[in-house]
Design a protein around this motif. Sequence first.
Motif, PDB file in Angstrom:
ATOM      1  N   GLN A 195       0.816  -1.219   0.000  1.00  0.00           N
ATOM      2  CA  GLN A 195       0.000   0.000   0.000  1.00  0.00           C
ATOM      3  C   GLN A 195       0.853   1.275   0.000  1.00  0.00           C
ATOM      4  O   GLN A 195       0.550   2.238  -0.710  1.00  0.00           O
ATOM      5  CB  GLN A 195      -0.922  -0.008   1.225  1.00  0.00           C
ATOM      6  N   ILE A 196       1.949   1.292   0.757  1.00  0.00           N
ATOM      7  CA  ILE A 196       2.747   2.526   0.878  1.00  0.00           C
ATOM      8  C   ILE A 196       3.478   2.887  -0.417  1.00  0.00           C
ATOM      9  O   ILE A 196       3.957   4.002  -0.566  1.00  0.00           O
ATOM     10  CB  ILE A 196       3.753   2.476   2.057  1.00  0.00           C
ATOM     11  N   ILE A 197       3.557   1.924  -1.335  1.00  0.00           N
ATOM     12  CA  ILE A 197       4.169   2.255  -2.635  1.00  0.00           C
ATOM     13  C   ILE A 197       3.124   2.229  -3.755  1.00  0.00           C
ATOM     14  O   ILE A 197       3.457   2.126  -4.938  1.00  0.00           O
ATOM     15  CB  ILE A 197       5.356   1.305  -2.968  1.00  0.00           C
ATOM     16  N   ASP A 198       1.843   2.305  -3.336  1.00  0.00           N
ATOM     17  CA  ASP A 198       0.731   2.323  -4.295  1.00  0.00           C
ATOM     18  C   ASP A 198       0.748   1.137  -5.253  1.00  0.00           C
ATOM     19  O   ASP A 198       0.512   1.261  -6.449  1.00  0.00           O
ATOM     20  CB  ASP A 198       0.744   3.625  -5.122  1.00  0.00           C
ATOM     21  N   LYS A 199       1.072  -0.040  -4.707  1.00  0.00           N
ATOM     22  CA  LYS A 199       1.108  -1.248  -5.542  1.00  0.00           C
ATOM     23  C   LYS A 199       0.248  -2.351  -4.894  1.00  0.00           C
ATOM     24  O   LYS A 199       0.633  -3.517  -4.868  1.00  0.00           O
ATOM     25  CB  LYS A 199       2.556  -1.758  -5.684  1.00  0.00           C
ATOM     26  N   PHE A 230       8.199  -2.866 -10.743  1.00  0.00           N
ATOM     27  CA  PHE A 230       8.419  -1.935  -9.628  1.00  0.00           C
ATOM     28  C   PHE A 230       9.527  -0.949 -10.018  1.00  0.00           C
ATOM     29  O   PHE A 230      10.430  -1.281 -10.794  1.00  0.00           O
ATOM     30  CB  PHE A 230       8.821  -2.700  -8.357  1.00  0.00           C
ATOM     31  N   THR A 231       9.468   0.272  -9.453  1.00  0.00           N
ATOM     32  CA  THR A 231      10.471   1.296  -9.787  1.00  0.00           C
ATOM     33  C   THR A 231      11.563   1.338  -8.731  1.00  0.00           C
ATOM     34  O   THR A 231      11.406   0.785  -7.638  1.00  0.00           O
ATOM     35  CB  THR A 231       9.807   2.682  -9.856  1.00  0.00           C
ATOM     36  N   GLU A 232      12.674   2.024  -9.052  1.00  0.00           N
ATOM     37  CA  GLU A 232      13.769   2.201  -8.083  1.00  0.00           C
ATOM     38  C   GLU A 232      13.236   2.934  -6.844  1.00  0.00           C
ATOM     39  O   GLU A 232      13.630   2.637  -5.716  1.00  0.00           O
ATOM     40  CB  GLU A 232      14.908   3.021  -8.720  1.00  0.00           C
ATOM     41  N   ALA A 233      12.334   3.905  -7.061  1.00  0.00           N
ATOM     42  CA  ALA A 233      11.756   4.661  -5.939  1.00  0.00           C
ATOM     43  C   ALA A 233      10.950   3.737  -5.024  1.00  0.00           C
ATOM     44  O   ALA A 233      11.024   3.842  -3.788  1.00  0.00           O
ATOM     45  CB  ALA A 233      10.871   5.786  -6.466  1.00  0.00           C
ATOM     46  N   ILE A 235      11.463   0.563  -4.608  1.00  0.00           N
ATOM     47  CA  ILE A 235      12.407  -0.324  -3.919  1.00  0.00           C
ATOM     48  C   ILE A 235      13.106   0.421  -2.780  1.00  0.00           C
ATOM     49  O   ILE A 235      13.316  -0.131  -1.688  1.00  0.00           O
ATOM     50  CB  ILE A 235      13.405  -0.931  -4.934  1.00  0.00           C
ATOM     51  N   ASP A 236      13.436   1.703  -3.008  1.00  0.00           N
ATOM     52  CA  ASP A 236      14.058   2.503  -1.938  1.00  0.00           C
ATOM     53  C   ASP A 236      13.132   2.611  -0.727  1.00  0.00           C
ATOM     54  O   ASP A 236      13.586   2.640   0.415  1.00  0.00           O
ATOM     55  CB  ASP A 236      14.415   3.904  -2.452  1.00  0.00           C
ATOM     56  N   LYS A 237      11.821   2.684  -0.990  1.00  0.00           N
ATOM     57  CA  LYS A 237      10.853   2.796   0.105  1.00  0.00           C
ATOM     58  C   LYS A 237      10.736   1.506   0.913  1.00  0.00           C
ATOM     59  O   LYS A 237      10.545   1.536   2.134  1.00  0.00           O
ATOM     60  CB  LYS A 237       9.462   3.147  -0.459  1.00  0.00           C
ATOM     61  N   ILE A 238      10.816   0.364   0.215  1.00  0.00           N
ATOM     62  CA  ILE A 238      10.583  -0.904   0.925  1.00  0.00           C
ATOM     63  C   ILE A 238      11.864  -1.568   1.426  1.00  0.00           C
ATOM     64  O   ILE A 238      11.796  -2.491   2.233  1.00  0.00           O
ATOM     65  CB  ILE A 238       9.770  -1.907   0.068  1.00  0.00           C
ATOM     66  N   LYS A 239      13.036  -1.073   0.968  1.00  0.00           N
ATOM     67  CA  LYS A 239      14.315  -1.662   1.411  1.00  0.00           C
ATOM     68  C   LYS A 239      14.440  -1.707   2.931  1.00  0.00           C
ATOM     69  O   LYS A 239      14.796  -2.747   3.510  1.00  0.00           O
ATOM     70  CB  LYS A 239      15.487  -0.880   0.814  1.00  0.00           C
ATOM     71  N   PRO A 240      14.172  -0.566   3.642  1.00  0.00           N
ATOM     72  CA  PRO A 240      14.328  -0.598   5.105  1.00  0.00           C
ATOM     73  C   PRO A 240      13.428  -1.640   5.757  1.00  0.00           C
ATOM     74  O   PRO A 240      13.772  -2.207   6.793  1.00  0.00           O
ATOM     75  CB  PRO A 240      13.913   0.813   5.543  1.00  0.00           C
ATOM     76  N   VAL A 241      12.276  -1.899   5.132  1.00  0.00           N
ATOM     77  CA  VAL A 241      11.343  -2.886   5.682  1.00  0.00           C
ATOM     78  C   VAL A 241      11.869  -4.308   5.462  1.00  0.00           C
ATOM     79  O   VAL A 241      11.865  -5.143   6.363  1.00  0.00           O
ATOM     80  CB  VAL A 241       9.940  -2.727   5.038  1.00  0.00           C
ATOM     81  N   LEU A 252       9.452  -4.141  15.151  1.00  0.00           N
ATOM     82  CA  LEU A 252       8.087  -3.600  15.175  1.00  0.00           C
ATOM     83  C   LEU A 252       8.105  -2.073  15.179  1.00  0.00           C
ATOM     84  O   LEU A 252       7.286  -1.429  14.508  1.00  0.00           O
ATOM     85  CB  LEU A 252       7.337  -4.112  16.412  1.00  0.00           C
ATOM     86  N   LEU A 253       9.053  -1.505  15.931  1.00  0.00           N
ATOM     87  CA  LEU A 253       9.179  -0.044  16.001  1.00  0.00           C
ATOM     88  C   LEU A 253       9.488   0.529  14.620  1.00  0.00           C
ATOM     89  O   LEU A 253       8.857   1.491  14.159  1.00  0.00           O
ATOM     90  CB  LEU A 253      10.296   0.326  16.993  1.00  0.00           C
ATOM     91  N   SER A 254      10.453  -0.105  13.927  1.00  0.00           N
ATOM     92  CA  SER A 254      10.820   0.337  12.571  1.00  0.00           C
ATOM     93  C   SER A 254       9.649   0.173  11.606  1.00  0.00           C
ATOM     94  O   SER A 254       9.404   1.014  10.744  1.00  0.00           O
ATOM     95  CB  SER A 254      12.015  -0.470  12.047  1.00  0.00           C
ATOM     96  N   LEU A 255       8.919  -0.932  11.750  1.00  0.00           N
ATOM     97  CA  LEU A 255       7.772  -1.190  10.882  1.00  0.00           C
ATOM     98  C   LEU A 255       6.694  -0.131  11.050  1.00  0.00           C
ATOM     99  O   LEU A 255       6.112   0.344  10.080  1.00  0.00           O
ATOM    100  CB  LEU A 255       7.167  -2.562  11.196  1.00  0.00           C
ATOM    101  N   ARG A 256       6.431   0.225  12.303  1.00  0.00           N
ATOM    102  CA  ARG A 256       5.399   1.232  12.568  1.00  0.00           C
ATOM    103  C   ARG A 256       5.749   2.562  11.897  1.00  0.00           C
ATOM    104  O   ARG A 256       4.887   3.255  11.378  1.00  0.00           O
ATOM    105  CB  ARG A 256       5.215   1.423  14.079  1.00  0.00           C
ATOM    106  N   GLU A 257       7.037   2.888  11.924  1.00  0.00           N
ATOM    107  CA  GLU A 257       7.486   4.132  11.272  1.00  0.00           C
ATOM    108  C   GLU A 257       7.289   4.037   9.758  1.00  0.00           C
ATOM    109  O   GLU A 257       6.755   4.947   9.115  1.00  0.00           O
ATOM    110  CB  GLU A 257       8.960   4.395  11.586  1.00  0.00           C
ATOM    111  N   ALA A 258       7.720   2.917   9.185  1.00  0.00           N
ATOM    112  CA  ALA A 258       7.647   2.736   7.729  1.00  0.00           C
ATOM    113  C   ALA A 258       6.204   2.657   7.238  1.00  0.00           C
ATOM    114  O   ALA A 258       5.889   3.099   6.134  1.00  0.00           O
ATOM    115  CB  ALA A 258       8.412   1.485   7.325  1.00  0.00           C
TER     116      ALA A 258
END
Length: 456
Positions: A195-199, A230-233, A235-241, A252-258
């Motif tokens: 959802q956060i990458i509109d996919k 998927f675009t590079e943008a 992938i950059d958004k989901i890499k930390p996840v 869980l803390l990192s996930l909540r932020e992402a």
Amino acid sequence: MASIKPSVPKGTRDFSPTEMVKRNYIFDTIKSVFRKYGYQQIETPTMENSSTLLGKYGEEGDKLIFKILNSGDYLAKADADKLVAKNSNAIASEISEKALRYDLTVPFARYVVQHQNEITFPFKRFQVQPVWRADRPQRGRYREFYQCDADVVGSDSLLNEAEFIMIYDEALGKLGLKDFSIKINNRKILSGIAQIIDKADSIIDLTVAIDKLDKIGLDGVTKELIERGFTEADIDKIKPVILLEGSNEEKLLSLREALASSEIGLKGCDEIETVFSYIKSCPLQTAKLELDITLARGLNYYTGAIFEVKTNEVAMGSIGGGGRYDDLTGMFGLKGLTGVGISFGADRIYDVLEELNLFPAAANQSTQVLICNFDKEGELYGLPLLQQLRRQNVNAELYPAGAKIKKQMEYANNKNIPYTVVIGSEEIQSGLLAFKNMTTGEHEKLTAAQIVERLA
């Protein structure tokens, strides 16, 4: 007429007495834990109506269902044109109304709907039965194999998820495993990532790629995602996840932020946190519980928590798995009944225990003591002792008269029988029987009563 060479169908196998003792040890251990947690055993028929099974596993799954020909002249009512056309798919429903069950889940859903008025909900059931799949046989993959399932339907409480984690911990610990991980994820978290990458429409592509992280690494996952649109943008958004590290709490803390902008993603985090809080109140004895975002497991099927169990002692695939599903019984007209279930991979667990030499010595023997004799008189003298031993629940055999003692001892050795009693004329006169520990070779002279006391 030439004799037929005996064989079993490809993808099936015989189990020897030794293997059966070990298999039953696994099943009995797991069943005892299921019962302890309030699960009740059911069984469903080997065959189901084809209409029950077809269309429930997707197109590929349907191809793997073994169909059973109607009894009698099954071609009599078949459409003549279809017969001439030799289109087996078109004619299958006319000549085959039944099929071997493909798994235990769909028959369980059928059972719940059919017996809903006599079931107490939430309904906690377990089932240990064989299933059949017309798959291509290969190492570790059979056409007939056992499934060992437990499910609870009619409750959306996350206490059920926590209890399944405890069941895995207790059952595998009882089987002697000392280092294994229970990985947990949540379908809602995976939906949130999409959802956060509109996919949101590409969630399957996303998770299939993420699921391969441990096999192909981040570069491989990135390449596959780009190939899937998927675009590079993105992938950059989901890499930390994908690359979450640290303790479960830190992840869980990192996930909540992402996932801050995804309502469904945050709900998944809440559910995971609730399960962890239950486990905190009932600490696990052996297992490591690990939040693993790359775990996708049967994505179309599950709607909440997803589990997978892996041993860290042997190179082996998962030895268990499961998850939460909504509306399991909807396919049979009973809507809105949520459930959660797990399965133990009994065949893989067998291989793990074998490799680690964890089967108890008793799993190699079925008889505890063999009564040997020199003649008919010794055989008759041994019968009352045999009966006394069996009444005390001691597995005992009496070797029929007429064989040499050497042959009787070989029989005991070949069957891994740990004790023998030898009865001859001298033993009958004195009442002291020759009792031998077959493992140590130690001999003693004991009365029948002392032998019963020793073994009971």
